[in-house]
Design an enzyme around this catalytic site. Structure first.
Site, PDB file in Angstrom:
ATOM      1  N   GLU A   1       3.736  10.234  -2.756  1.00 29.82           N
ATOM      2  CA  GLU A   1       4.769  10.084  -3.777  1.00 29.82           C
ATOM      3  C   GLU A   1       4.823   8.662  -4.355  1.00 29.82           C
ATOM      4  O   GLU A   1       4.840   8.487  -5.563  1.00 29.82           O
ATOM      5  CB  GLU A   1       6.122  10.436  -3.120  1.00 29.82           C
ATOM      6  CG  GLU A   1       7.337  10.092  -3.933  1.00 29.82           C
ATOM      7  CD  GLU A   1       7.774  11.256  -4.797  1.00 29.82           C
ATOM      8  OE1 GLU A   1       7.291  12.374  -4.535  1.00 29.82           O
ATOM      9  OE2 GLU A   1       8.569  11.045  -5.727  1.00 29.82           O
ATOM     10  N   ASP A   2       4.831   7.676  -3.462  1.00 32.29           N
ATOM     11  CA  ASP A   2       5.113   6.305  -3.910  1.00 32.29           C
ATOM     12  C   ASP A   2       3.880   5.427  -4.081  1.00 32.29           C
ATOM     13  O   ASP A   2       3.966   4.343  -4.655  1.00 32.29           O
ATOM     14  CB  ASP A   2       6.060   5.604  -2.915  1.00 32.29           C
ATOM     15  CG  ASP A   2       7.422   6.277  -2.868  1.00 32.29           C
ATOM     16  OD1 ASP A   2       7.711   7.061  -3.797  1.00 32.29           O
ATOM     17  OD2 ASP A   2       8.175   6.032  -1.907  1.00 32.29           O
TER      18      ASP A   2
END
Ligand code: MN
Length: 734
Positions: A87-88
């Site tokens: 995700e990051d």
């Protein structure tokens, strides 16, 4: 022994701490892999900061720590460390699979998908979120467990984000993650999250509670110790060794109690909860007995979740008693194993056990069921109802034959369910089929039961039902019905009595009505109409004699003639009416084992001569003034002459209680034979009311046992089990 899990934010946690903690329960884990996962996450998040200003890596490390507390397997812990990298940090799932394994990659992908769900406060969108959660959960429950650990740490560090964000995240947690944790039985996570939600959603209440609870901390700790010692001593008197723990209750549960009862903090009494851990189920009940005889139990607070586990598999005995300082205390009694399930819920399935590297994921039926709903319903509202019902644990959740879910009160019976469907279904309920098996009205429903109500046109509510039904809806419908029936019966009875009395004077209700002769009586006794008059006479509140004395034409007639004959007739009517009134009263307590065709609420008795039991062919005899007597069809009292007085009767299948019946057992006369037969009868769960023995001259024994059976088939079973004894010559019903 499982400890109370504490998930507080640990700001200095290192990978070496994690390794040590895993080692403690899983000594031969692949620590190289674990370290590698940490290093990978560390590099990926390098330079990123949390709102608290700390390095980002402290977040995945804390998430992994929670998973370790829940004793999850290594893949799950690694997924905890790696949960934000896709995700990051733009890391691809393929890379994770290459560096680690497919299992870890799948978990991280699942978590990334969940994190993309945009939660909105509107109910309709929440449903979509739930749907997606359920789908993710069905693939691998561990995804949700990691997500809960993630949310736990975010909640623990929520003070660093803006006020607005605090409220939003806390509300979302309360709406979605708390019910999920609860449904999965991870109570340690659930209570912790609830307290955190309260802290951010209702800070004024939270801090007030915190202040009050902590105010007398040392005093309270002393008291807890005192109670623990006290309980331990009581248990030891009966040589029961147990672990006893005590703690103040969670803030949120105190808060819930306050709002549910609309009371102030000072009025919430049981602030302390104690737990008794013993080694097996027998000891649980033994401990309960000791507690209840040593302290005064508070009525209505005992719950047996061992016999009827909660839908999330939680098992425990709950009770509340007056403690040694006259304070209410709550006590939970359970085994070690139950305690682990209570703390970690579904997570306990993955718990590492020596020699078992990993267990396959448990398949949860309810997740499958929710998935079916997801497929079959386009109606969001319906799905949300199902979800909500399913996530709420205070009730029992059962399925209709069509697969609809209904929520009922804990301890509910088929009657509650029947009234839940429709009042008429309730009124005519004779029993139910649960998962295809017929059960009586008294049967206690369990979550997940699929239930079909059996009805009969001739069935109607009786007073007994008020002891069977648990829900207020069912109980009020039954009461209404009983009142109406009583009124109807009284009205008919009163009308009958009055008509008979008037007939003596050659008149009738109709004639008196026509001549407006009832008016004087109505006015004097404040009676609204004829129906009410009949009800009052039928219930015995007014006598027929009194009515007649207030009817102008009869008054004159009676005074003029004053015939002893008439007086005699009136007193005959009076006694007849008294008798009838008495019969009506008796009837409500009568045996309802038999349904009489075309007649509701007649008095039914079992004939003494042949003593029929359910399963026997039966016939009813109409008796004068005593209702109906039920005989076996082959009873020798039934002949061509009596046949004209018979009425068709059938057994009421919805009722299950025992009937006394006698059997004669002929045996070889051997010592100990009586106890052998008794044991055989008792072993099949049949109660013996009495036994009579006779020694016969030809070295044979004759016994008559009066036993209690539910029906004919149970009698047959009992007879055949006695017959199977070698010493037994014959068994006959008498
Ligand atoms: Mn995270």
């Amino acid at each position: 022994m499982s400890q109370n899990l504490d998930f507080s934010h640990e700001r200095d946690l290192t990978i070496e701490d994690l390794v040590r903690r895993v080692e403690a329960y899983y000594p031969d884990a692949n620590f190289t892999m674990l370290r590698k996962a940490y290093q990978f996450a560390h590099n990926a998040h390098n330079g990123q900061k949390r709102s608290s200003g700390e390095d980002y890596i402290i977040h995945p490390v804390n998430v992994a720590a929670t998973l370790i507390r829940l004793r999850m397997d290594l893949d799950t812990i690694m997924a905890g460390l790696l949960h934000d990298v896709v995700e990051d940090c733009n890391i691809s799932p393929q890379e994770i699979e290459k560096e680690f394994n497919q299992g870890v990659a799948d978990l991280v992908v699942g978590l990334t998908k969940i994190s993309k769900i945009k939660f909105k406060s509107k109910e309709e969108s929440q449903i979509e979120n739930f749907r997606k959660m359920v789908v993710a959960m069905a693939k691998d429950l561990r995804v949700i467990i990691v997500k809960l650990a993630d949310r736990m740490h975010n909640m623990r560090t929520l003070q660093y984000v803006s006020d607005e964000k605090q409220k939003k995240i806390a509300q979302e947690t309360l709406d979605i993650y708390v019910p999920l944790a609860s449904r999965l039985g991870i109570n340690s996570v659930k209570s912790e999250l609830e307290d955190l939600c309260l802290r951010f959603l209702k800070p004024e209440i939270y801090y007030r509670l915190a202040e009050k609870v902590s105010m007398k901390k040392s005093e309270r700790d002393n008291y807890i110790r005192e109670v623990i010692t006290n309980i331990k001593e009581k248990l030891l008197e009966y040589s029961l060794h147990a672990e006893v723990k005590g703690r103040p209750k969670h803030f949120y549960s105190i808060y819930k109690k306050m709002t549910a009862r609309g009371v102030d903090f000072e009025q919430v009494q049981d602030l302390l909860a104690f737990r008794i851990i013993v080694s097996n189920i027998t000891e649980c009940y033994k401990a309960l007995g000791i507690i209840h005889s040593s302290f005064i139990p508070i009525p209505g607070r005992f719950k047996d979740y061992i016999a009827i586990p909660k839908v999330n598999n939680y098992q425990s005995l709950h009770t509340a008693v007056i403690g040694p300082r006259a304070e209410r205390i709550e006590i939970q009694i359970r085994t070690n194993e139950m305690d682990e399930v209570a703390e970690a819920g579904v997570a306990a399935h993955w718990k590492y056990k020596e020699g078992l590297a990993g267990k396959s994921a448990p398949k949860l039926d309810w997740v499958q069921e929710l998935l079916e709903y997801n497929k079959n319903t386009d109606n969001n509202r319906e799905f949300l109802d199902v979800i909500k019902n399913d996530l709420d644990l205070d009730g029992v959740f059962v399925f209709t034959p069509k697969g609809d879910v209904r929520e009922l009160k804990y301890g509910a019976t088929p009657l509650d369910f029947a009234y839940e469907i429709h009042t008429e279904v309730g009124h005519h309920c004779v029993g139910a089929k649960i998962n295809g098996k017929i059960v009586p009205l008294r049967h206690i429903l369990k979550s997940g039961d699929s239930i079909e109500i059996l009805t009969s046109k001739t069935q109607s509510p009786s007073k007994d039902w008020l002891n069977i039904a648990k829900s207020s809806k069912a109980r009020s419908k039954i009461k209404q019905w009983l009142l109406k029936v009583e009124r109807d019966e009284n009205r008919e009875l009163g009308r009958d009595i009055l008509e008979k009395a008037f007939k003596v004077f050659g008149t009738s209700l109709k004639a008196l009505r026509k001549n407006n002769e009832l008016k004087e009586f109505f006015d004097e006794f404040h009676i609204i109409d004829e129906d009410e008059l009949c009800v009052q006479v039928g219930s015995g509140k007014l006598s027929a004699k009194l009515v007649m004395e207030h009817i102008p034409s009869l008054k004159d007639l009676a005074a003029k003639q004053d015939l002893p004959e008439i007086n005699e007739k009136i007193s005959e009517i009076e006694s007849y009416s008294n008798q009838m009134t008495k019969n009506v009263r008796k009837k409500t307590h009568s045996d309802n084992a038999v349904v009489v065709d075309e007649m509701s609420d007649v008095m039914v008795r079992m004939a003494k001569c042949c003593n029929p039991i359910p399963g026997d062919g039966i016939v009813g005899f109409i008796t004068r003034g005593r209702g109906i007597t039920v005989h076996k069809s082959d009873c020798n009292r039934v002949d061509s002459e009596t046949l004209v007085r018979t009425i068709k009767v059938t057994w009421n299948k919805g009722f299950s209680f025992t009937h006394p019946v006698s059997v004669r057992v002929m045996t070889q006369d051997k010592p100990g034979i009586l106890s052998l037969i008794s044991k055989t009868i008792n072993n099949s769960g049949i109660n013996i009311r009495s036994a009579m023995a006779k020694s016969m001259p030809d070295r044979k024994g004759s016994f008559i046992f009066e036993i209690e059976v539910k029906d004919y088939s149970e009698l047959l079973k009992t007879i055949s089990s006695i017959e199977s004894l070698e010493e037994v010559i014959s068994v006959t019903r008498v």
